[in-house]
Design a protein around this motif. Structure first.
Motif, PDB file in Angstrom:
ATOM      1  N   LEU A   1      80.743 -18.023  46.540  1.00  0.00           N
ATOM      2  CA  LEU A   1      81.165 -18.197  45.152  1.00  0.00           C
ATOM      3  C   LEU A   1      82.125 -17.078  44.755  1.00  0.00           C
ATOM      4  N   PRO A   2      83.089 -17.363  43.866  1.00  0.00           N
ATOM      5  CA  PRO A   2      83.962 -16.291  43.395  1.00  0.00           C
ATOM      6  C   PRO A   2      83.278 -15.462  42.316  1.00  0.00           C
ATOM      7  N   ALA A   3      83.740 -14.232  42.141  1.00  0.00           N
ATOM      8  CA  ALA A   3      83.392 -13.470  40.940  1.00  0.00           C
ATOM      9  C   ALA A   3      84.261 -14.020  39.802  1.00  0.00           C
ATOM     10  N   THR A   4      83.825 -13.837  38.566  1.00  0.00           N
ATOM     11  CA  THR A   4      84.644 -14.332  37.450  1.00  0.00           C
ATOM     12  C   THR A   4      84.889 -13.246  36.403  1.00  0.00           C
ATOM     13  N   ILE A   5      86.074 -13.318  35.810  1.00  0.00           N
ATOM     14  CA  ILE A   5      86.422 -12.440  34.679  1.00  0.00           C
ATOM     15  C   ILE A   5      86.936 -13.360  33.576  1.00  0.00           C
ATOM     16  N   ARG A   6      86.304 -13.284  32.421  1.00  0.00           N
ATOM     17  CA  ARG A   6      86.779 -14.094  31.277  1.00  0.00           C
ATOM     18  C   ARG A   6      87.239 -13.129  30.191  1.00  0.00           C
ATOM     19  N   LEU A   7      88.466 -13.360  29.688  1.00  0.00           N
ATOM     20  CA  LEU A   7      88.935 -12.437  28.660  1.00  0.00           C
ATOM     21  C   LEU A   7      89.750 -13.150  27.592  1.00  0.00           C
ATOM     22  N   ARG A   8      89.608 -12.608  26.385  1.00  0.00           N
ATOM     23  CA  ARG A   8      90.463 -13.062  25.277  1.00  0.00           C
ATOM     24  C   ARG A   8      91.497 -11.965  25.058  1.00  0.00           C
ATOM     25  N   VAL A   9      92.759 -12.382  24.881  1.00  0.00           N
ATOM     26  CA  VAL A   9      93.799 -11.379  24.632  1.00  0.00           C
ATOM     27  C   VAL A   9      94.645 -11.813  23.451  1.00  0.00           C
ATOM     28  N   ARG A  10      95.233 -10.846  22.774  1.00  0.00           N
ATOM     29  CA  ARG A  10      96.152 -11.221  21.708  1.00  0.00           C
ATOM     30  C   ARG A  10      97.442 -10.416  21.858  1.00  0.00           C
TER      31      ARG A  10
ATOM     32  N   GLY B   1      93.627 -15.349  46.621  1.00  0.00           N
ATOM     33  CA  GLY B   1      92.213 -15.534  46.260  1.00  0.00           C
ATOM     34  C   GLY B   1      91.952 -15.421  44.765  1.00  0.00           C
ATOM     35  N   VAL B   2      93.005 -15.106  43.990  1.00  0.00           N
ATOM     36  CA  VAL B   2      92.816 -15.022  42.536  1.00  0.00           C
ATOM     37  C   VAL B   2      93.389 -16.286  41.894  1.00  0.00           C
ATOM     38  N   VAL B   3      92.536 -16.947  41.102  1.00  0.00           N
ATOM     39  CA  VAL B   3      92.953 -18.175  40.427  1.00  0.00           C
ATOM     40  C   VAL B   3      92.685 -17.981  38.940  1.00  0.00           C
ATOM     41  N   ALA B   4      93.665 -18.370  38.096  1.00  0.00           N
ATOM     42  CA  ALA B   4      93.458 -18.190  36.655  1.00  0.00           C
ATOM     43  C   ALA B   4      93.803 -19.473  35.911  1.00  0.00           C
ATOM     44  N   ARG B   5      93.040 -19.711  34.831  1.00  0.00           N
ATOM     45  CA  ARG B   5      93.323 -20.875  33.983  1.00  0.00           C
ATOM     46  C   ARG B   5      92.811 -20.579  32.581  1.00  0.00           C
ATOM     47  N   MET B   6      93.224 -21.403  31.640  1.00  0.00           N
ATOM     48  CA  MET B   6      92.684 -21.261  30.288  1.00  0.00           C
ATOM     49  C   MET B   6      91.384 -22.051  30.206  1.00  0.00           C
ATOM     50  N   GLU B   7      90.411 -21.457  29.536  1.00  0.00           N
ATOM     51  CA  GLU B   7      89.129 -22.139  29.301  1.00  0.00           C
ATOM     52  C   GLU B   7      88.898 -21.983  27.800  1.00  0.00           C
ATOM     53  N   ALA B   8      89.177 -23.020  27.018  1.00  0.00           N
ATOM     54  CA  ALA B   8      89.238 -22.933  25.547  1.00  0.00           C
ATOM     55  C   ALA B   8      90.212 -21.805  25.190  1.00  0.00           C
ATOM     56  N   ASP B   9      89.755 -20.784  24.427  1.00  0.00           N
ATOM     57  CA  ASP B   9      90.707 -19.732  24.034  1.00  0.00           C
ATOM     58  C   ASP B   9      90.646 -18.522  24.967  1.00  0.00           C
ATOM     59  N   ARG B  10      89.942 -18.676  26.124  1.00  0.00           N
ATOM     60  CA  ARG B  10      89.813 -17.521  27.028  1.00  0.00           C
ATOM     61  C   ARG B  10      90.577 -17.735  28.334  1.00  0.00           C
ATOM     62  N   VAL B  11      91.039 -16.629  28.895  1.00  0.00           N
ATOM     63  CA  VAL B  11      91.622 -16.697  30.242  1.00  0.00           C
ATOM     64  C   VAL B  11      90.460 -16.546  31.222  1.00  0.00           C
ATOM     65  N   MET B  12      90.344 -17.505  32.124  1.00  0.00           N
ATOM     66  CA  MET B  12      89.256 -17.490  33.105  1.00  0.00           C
ATOM     67  C   MET B  12      89.862 -17.163  34.469  1.00  0.00           C
ATOM     68  N   VAL B  13      89.395 -16.061  35.063  1.00  0.00           N
ATOM     69  CA  VAL B  13      89.950 -15.627  36.351  1.00  0.00           C
ATOM     70  C   VAL B  13      88.856 -15.691  37.403  1.00  0.00           C
TER      71      VAL B  13
END
Ligand SMILES: Nc1ncnc2c1ncn2[C@@H]1O[C@H](COP(=O)(O)OP(=O)(O)OP(=O)(O)O)[C@@H](O)[C@H]1O
Length: 312
Positions: free
Chosen positions: A227-236, A252-264
Motif C-alpha cells: 500500500l502507498p503512504a498518503t499525504i492529504r493537504l489543503r492549500v491556498r 511512485g508519487v501520484v497526486a489528485r484532487m479529492e474534494a477540496d484536498r490534494v491527495m498524494v
C-alpha cells in the motif's frame, strides 16, 4: 535450504458442513517469531489446535521438523508448546503447583523440575507470588503463568493463541517482553492475534488469515509495501500549480484532487513531504491542513479483504 520446523500443506478443517480452514499452506523456520493475524472467527484457534495435535484435520498434511506429524507420537508432541486462549491453569493450585503439575505430566521430576519451576517463576516475574493461589491472580498474572506452563517442558516450537486476552496494557508489555526473551533464547514462536499492533510489533513475518483462507504471507516490510503512504493537504489560494508539479515530482508519487484536498500517494511520507513543503515555498502557496498516513497492517487487511480487521 534448511528444513522448515513446521510445514503445513493444504490444511482443511470442517466442523460439520462449516469450513473453518479452506486449504492453508504455511511454513515456519527455526528461530522465527511468526505472526498469524486474523479477525475473530478467521480460524486461528482451529489452526493451532490442529498443529498442536488437539484436533484432527479434515484434510492436509503437517510436517514437523521434516517428519509427518502424528498427534499420537509423544516425542513429536514434546517438541510443541501451546499457550491456549482459554487459560489452561488450575485456579485452586498455586503458581508453583501449577508449574510442578504440568512439568510432571512431561516427566520432569526432583531437582530438575524444581530448578525449571524456579527459572520460569523468575522469567514471568511471579517468584514473589509463587505460593499464592492462581485463582486470586490478576488477568495479566494468570496470562504470564499460562505462558510459563506452555514452556515448562522446554519445547522447540511454541504456539501462542491470543496471549494478551483480558490483560491491561502494562501486563501486555510484560508478556511481549517475556515472549521476546523466549524467542531470543532460540524458541520458535507462532503468535496469533487479532490485534495488528501486536503482530506488527513482534513479528517480522506474518500470515493473514480470513474466513479460513490465507490471504497473504510475507515479511511485515513487504506487506506494508503493498500500500502507498498518503499525504492529504489543503492549500491556498489555489492548489492547481501544486498538482501540476506533483505529477512529475518523483517516481511512485501520484497526486489528485479529492474534494477540496490534494491527495498524494507515495512510497513513504517523510521524503515526499519534505519535497512538497519545498514546492509550496517555491509556488508561494500556504498549507492550511496536512494529514499523513503511513501504511499499516490494518489498512493492508482492509485492502486485501474489503472489510476491517476488527468490528469494534
Ligand atoms: N467446535 C466447533 N463447531 C462448530 N464451529 C466451530 C467450532 N469451533 C470453531 N468453530 C467456528 O469455526 C470458525 C473459526 O473459529 P476459530 O476459533 O478457529 O477462529 P479464531 O480465528 O481463533 O477466532 P477467535 O479468536 O474468536 O477464537 C468460527 O466461525 C467458529 O465459529
Amino acid at each position: 535450504m534448511t528444513i522448515p520446523i513446521l510445514d503445513v500443506r493444504q490444511l482443511v478443517h470442517r466442523y460439520g458442513s462449516f469450513q473453518a480452514l479452506a486449504g492453508v499452506d504455511l511454513t515456519v523456520h527455526a528461530g522465527e517469531m511468526f505472526g498469524l493475524l486474523g479477525p475473530n472467527g478467521a480460524g486461528k484457534t482451529t489452526f493451532l489446535s490442529i498443529v498442536s495435535g488437539l484436533l484432527t484435520p479434515t484434510g492436509g498434511e503437517i510436517l514437523l521438523f521434516g517428519q509427518r506429524f502424528d498427534s499420537r507420537n509423544r516425542d513429536q508432541r514434546r517438541l510443541i508448546g501451546l499457550g491456549t486462549q482459554d487459560l489452561a491453569i488450575y485456579a485452586d493450585l498455586t503458581a508453583r503447583e501449577n508449574l510442578q503439575f504440568f512439568g510432571k505430566l512431561y516427566g520432569l521430576r526432583g531437582a530438575t523440575l524444581a530448578k525449571r519451576v524456579d527459572a520460569l517463576l523468575d522469567a514471568v516475574t511471579l517468584r514473589d507470588r509463587a505460593d499464592d493461589r492462581a485463582g486470586d491472580f490478576s488477568g495479566g498474572m494468570k496470562r504470564r503463568l499460562n505462558l510459563a506452563v506452555a514452556v515448562v517442558h522446554e519445547p522447540k516450537l511454541l504456539f501462542l493463541d491470543e496471549p494478551t486476552t483480558g490483560v491491561d496494557p502494562q501486563s501486555r508489555n510484560a508478556i511481549f517482553e517475556q515472549v521476546q526473551a523466549l524467542n531470543r533464547d532460540g524458541l520458535t514462536i507462532v503468535y496469533t492475534s487479532h490485534y495488528m499492533e501486536e503482530v506488527e510489533t513482534l513479528c517480522p513475518r506474518i500470515a493473514i488469515l480470513d474466513h479460513g483462507t490465507l490471504i497473504a504471507c510475507d515479511t511485515l516490510e513487504r506487506l506494508l509495501q503493498r500500500l502507498p503512504a498518503t499525504i492529504r493537504l489543503r492549500v491556498r489560494p489555489d492548489p492547481t500549480p501544486l498538482l501540476g508539479r506533483l505529477a512529475t515530482l518523483q517516481p511512485g508519487v501520484v497526486a489528485r484532487m479529492e474534494a477540496d484536498r490534494v491527495m498524494v500517494e507515495c512510497p513513504s511520507v517523510g521524503p515526499t513531504l519534505v519535497r512538497i513543503i519545498g514546492l509550496l515555498n517555491e509556488l508561494g502557496l500556504e498549507p492550511t491542513t496536512i494529514e499523513t498516513q503511513e501504511p499499516n497492517l490494518e489498512r493492508v487487511f482492509l485492502h486485501l479483504t474489503g472489510h476491517a480487521l476488527r468490528d469494534d
